[in-house]
Design a protein around this motif. Structure first.
Motif, mmCIF file in Angstrom:
data_model
loop_
_atom_site.group_PDB
_atom_site.id
_atom_site.type_symbol
_atom_site.label_atom_id
_atom_site.label_comp_id
_atom_site.label_asym_id
_atom_site.label_seq_id
_atom_site.Cartn_x
_atom_site.Cartn_y
_atom_site.Cartn_z
ATOM 1 N N GLY A 81 0.775 -1.236 0.000
ATOM 2 C CA GLY A 81 0.000 0.000 0.000
ATOM 3 C C GLY A 81 0.803 1.281 0.000
ATOM 4 O O GLY A 81 1.769 1.448 -0.719
ATOM 5 N N ASN A 82 0.380 2.209 0.845
ATOM 6 C CA ASN A 82 1.045 3.496 0.968
ATOM 7 C C ASN A 82 1.854 3.603 2.246
ATOM 8 O O ASN A 82 2.235 4.706 2.658
ATOM 9 C CB ASN A 82 0.013 4.630 0.925
ATOM 10 N N THR A 83 2.080 2.471 2.908
ATOM 11 C CA THR A 83 2.819 2.458 4.170
ATOM 12 C C THR A 83 4.294 2.161 3.903
ATOM 13 O O THR A 83 4.633 1.123 3.317
ATOM 14 C CB THR A 83 2.242 1.398 5.121
ATOM 15 N N LEU A 84 5.136 3.056 4.339
ATOM 16 C CA LEU A 84 6.582 2.838 4.213
ATOM 17 C C LEU A 84 7.070 2.086 5.434
ATOM 18 O O LEU A 84 7.053 2.614 6.556
ATOM 19 C CB LEU A 84 7.311 4.175 4.083
ATOM 20 N N LEU A 85 7.499 0.838 5.226
ATOM 21 C CA LEU A 85 7.937 0.001 6.338
ATOM 22 C C LEU A 85 9.311 0.434 6.849
ATOM 23 O O LEU A 85 10.114 1.016 6.115
ATOM 24 C CB LEU A 85 8.003 -1.458 5.897
ATOM 25 N N ALA A 86 9.568 0.104 8.109
ATOM 26 C CA ALA A 86 10.866 0.443 8.713
ATOM 27 C C ALA A 86 12.004 -0.322 8.049
ATOM 28 O O ALA A 86 13.164 0.110 8.073
ATOM 29 C CB ALA A 86 10.821 0.144 10.214
ATOM 30 N N GLY A 121 9.894 5.294 -5.102
ATOM 31 C CA GLY A 121 9.502 5.379 -3.696
ATOM 32 C C GLY A 121 8.948 6.741 -3.314
ATOM 33 O O GLY A 121 7.940 6.833 -2.590
ATOM 34 N N THR A 122 9.590 7.805 -3.794
ATOM 35 C CA THR A 122 9.089 9.144 -3.450
ATOM 36 C C THR A 122 7.734 9.410 -4.096
ATOM 37 O O THR A 122 6.859 10.048 -3.488
ATOM 38 C CB THR A 122 10.090 10.216 -3.911
ATOM 39 N N VAL A 123 7.520 8.927 -5.326
ATOM 40 C CA VAL A 123 6.221 9.102 -5.978
ATOM 41 C C VAL A 123 5.145 8.302 -5.247
ATOM 42 O O VAL A 123 4.010 8.778 -5.043
ATOM 43 C CB VAL A 123 6.308 8.687 -7.460
ATOM 44 N N ARG A 124 5.526 7.064 -4.815
ATOM 45 C CA ARG A 124 4.527 6.181 -4.181
ATOM 46 C C ARG A 124 4.208 6.620 -2.750
ATOM 47 O O ARG A 124 3.025 6.630 -2.351
ATOM 48 C CB ARG A 124 5.055 4.748 -4.179
ATOM 49 N N SER A 134 6.888 20.175 -8.793
ATOM 50 C CA SER A 134 8.247 20.604 -8.455
ATOM 51 C C SER A 134 8.694 20.051 -7.112
ATOM 52 O O SER A 134 9.856 19.672 -6.932
ATOM 53 C CB SER A 134 8.317 22.130 -8.449
ATOM 54 N N SER A 135 7.736 19.968 -6.158
ATOM 55 C CA SER A 135 8.091 19.409 -4.850
ATOM 56 C C SER A 135 8.420 17.925 -4.963
ATOM 57 O O SER A 135 9.348 17.417 -4.323
ATOM 58 C CB SER A 135 6.938 19.622 -3.863
ATOM 59 N N GLN A 136 7.635 17.204 -5.759
ATOM 60 C CA GLN A 136 7.933 15.786 -5.959
ATOM 61 C C GLN A 136 9.303 15.592 -6.619
ATOM 62 O O GLN A 136 10.052 14.687 -6.254
ATOM 63 C CB GLN A 136 6.841 15.147 -6.822
ATOM 64 N N VAL A 137 9.586 16.470 -7.591
ATOM 65 C CA VAL A 137 10.890 16.367 -8.257
ATOM 66 C C VAL A 137 12.014 16.634 -7.262
ATOM 67 O O VAL A 137 13.029 15.923 -7.230
ATOM 68 C CB VAL A 137 10.957 17.340 -9.445
ATOM 69 N N MET A 138 11.840 17.655 -6.417
ATOM 70 C CA MET A 138 12.869 17.983 -5.430
ATOM 71 C C MET A 138 13.061 16.840 -4.433
ATOM 72 O O MET A 138 14.177 16.528 -4.037
ATOM 73 C CB MET A 138 12.496 19.265 -4.693
ATOM 74 N N GLN A 139 11.936 16.222 -4.037
ATOM 75 C CA GLN A 139 12.044 15.084 -3.116
ATOM 76 C C GLN A 139 12.794 13.911 -3.768
ATOM 77 O O GLN A 139 13.648 13.284 -3.142
ATOM 78 C CB GLN A 139 10.640 14.636 -2.696
ATOM 79 N N SER A 140 12.450 13.653 -5.015
ATOM 80 C CA SER A 140 13.128 12.562 -5.713
ATOM 81 C C SER A 140 14.614 12.857 -5.869
ATOM 82 O O SER A 140 15.467 11.976 -5.665
ATOM 83 C CB SER A 140 12.489 12.344 -7.093
ATOM 84 N N VAL A 141 14.943 14.104 -6.217
ATOM 85 C CA VAL A 141 16.346 14.480 -6.385
ATOM 86 C C VAL A 141 17.094 14.360 -5.054
ATOM 87 O O VAL A 141 18.242 13.892 -5.003
ATOM 88 C CB VAL A 141 16.450 15.910 -6.954
#
Length: 395
Positions: A81-86, A121-124, A134-141
């Motif tokens: 899903g949308n949960t990022l596991l540890a 991962g950043t998109v998901r 632009s924020s998504q791009v910055m996060q991915s970068v």
């Protein structure tokens, strides 16, 4: 005692206990991720274990560990899903291990997968409705830069490890080279001792045999000559024993080495006196001003004259006369030893299996840049000619 920084000591300790450290890290990561994921779903627990357990062999089998972690990371992105596991924290750890301990192809492959996974991962997990592109791009970068930095640190560790391995191998080769040089030096020393032993024994026994024969023949007519022959035999035997003990002392660690008995060019006159007392008629001619020779060159000159005259005593026959010409030229010492005896008999010395005298003379002279020629003379007799160049001195 050498002191190392705490970080250096930790690196050394972790390298020595790599297997145990990796198992402890994998166990701790697995327990923590399972505790966090147990509230999500059984699939999350399975994925968390699949991503953390391979850390146990991240250094011993980095390619296998990275492949398994990458596979479960893909499952994480697709099915969780949308949960990022540890357990996602092990991805940069695996990337570092691939860059530091894996093959070059696996390191680059891991980097490419990590960069692609950063975007996915950043998109998901960080892309939600209303967030600007632009924020998504910055996060991915930002995540990609982090992964690239992790990979760079791992690659730096790999380079440093290779350098340490190269230095270790170089030290091993230097140690092997030193051992080989020591072995070569030992062989050279033994060869020198063998040559000296041959010269001492051959010369001394020749003199002893000549004196014994002379004393036996003259004992009835001239008892005094027999007594003198016995005295010469005793003196020669004592001197030979002293020389051999001093020479063989180099083979004993508990005996101080004494090289003071090594003769030189200045001792050739004493050699003439000794051989004349054995009944050999020697005519000596010295031309030029004597020069200072090195210890090795002086010993070579002495041994060449000694071996040549000893061969005359053994092979030239009774009543043979020998002549020695020493020419101190401008750049070299020329030695000429001739006799008027049975040259054919003397020639056999060089070709007989046990006749190492002429071979030894040639080897000695070659060692100091000189040469020796020997052979029968026309009309009878034998001739030895040696040339020993002087060592150049700066002035």
């Amino acid at each position: 005692m050498a002191r190392f920084p705490t970080s250096e000591r930790f690196v050394r300790w972790s390298a020595e206990h790599a297997r145990g450290v990796d198992i402890c890290i994998a166990t701790a990561a697995a327990l923590f991720s399972v505790v966090v994921a147990v509230e999500a779903s059984p699939l999350a627990v399975f994925v968390s274990l699949g991503m953390t357990v391979p850390l146990a062999w991240r250094r011993s089998r980095p390619e296998l560990s990275g492949m398994v972690i990458a596979g479960f990371a893909v499952l994480h992105v697709i099915f969780i899903g949308n949960t990022l596991l540890a357990s996602a924290v092990v991805v940069p750890i695996s990337l570092y291990a691939l860059a530091a301990y894996g093959a070059r192809w696996s390191s680059l492959t891991g980097l490419v997968l990590a960069l692609l996974g950063s975007i996915a991962g950043t998109v998901r997990y960080f892309g939600y409705d209303g967030i600007p592109v632009s924020s998504q791009v910055m996060q991915s970068v930002a995540v990609m830069i982090f992964m690239l930095a992790v990979w760079a640190f791992g690659d730096l560790r790999r380079v440093r490890t290779k350098q340490l391995e190269g230095l270790t191998e170089r030290a091993r080769l230097l140690e092997l080279e030193r051992a080989q040089e020591a072995e070569i030096a030992t062989i050279s020393e033994r060869s020198r001792i063998a040559r000296e032993m041959h010269d001492i024994v051959a010369h001394s026994l020749t003199v002893v045999i000549a004196q014994a024969d002379g004393g036996r023949y003259s004992a009835a007519k001239d008892p005094q000559a027999a007594i003198q022959a016995l005295e010469t035999i005793a003196s020669t035997g004592r001197q030979a024993l002293t020389d051999m003990r001093s020479l063989l002392s180099v083979l004993r660690e508990d005996t101080p080495r004494d090289f003071s008995v090594i003769p030189g060019a200045g001792d050739i006159d004493s050699l003439f006196h000794e051989l004349r007392s054995s009944g050999l008629d020697i005519a000596v001619s010295v031309t030029g001003e004597p020069r200072e020779l090195s210890a090795g060159a002086g010993l070579t000159a002495y041994r060449i004259v000694q071996e040549s005259l000893t061969n005359v005593l053994k092979h030239a026959g009774p009543g043979a006369q020998a002549s020695v010409e020493m020419t101190w030229a401008e750049t070299e010492l020329v030695l000429g030893i001739t006799d008027d005896g049975r040259g054919g008999s003397a020639a056999l010395v060089e070709s007989s299996p046990g006749g190492q005298g002429l071979i030894g003379m040639a080897e000695r002279a070659k060692l100091h840049g000189g040469k020796v020629t020997a052979g029968p003379k026309s009309g009878g007799g034998y001739s030895v000619r040696a040339v020993l160049p002087y060592e150049r001195t700066s002035g």
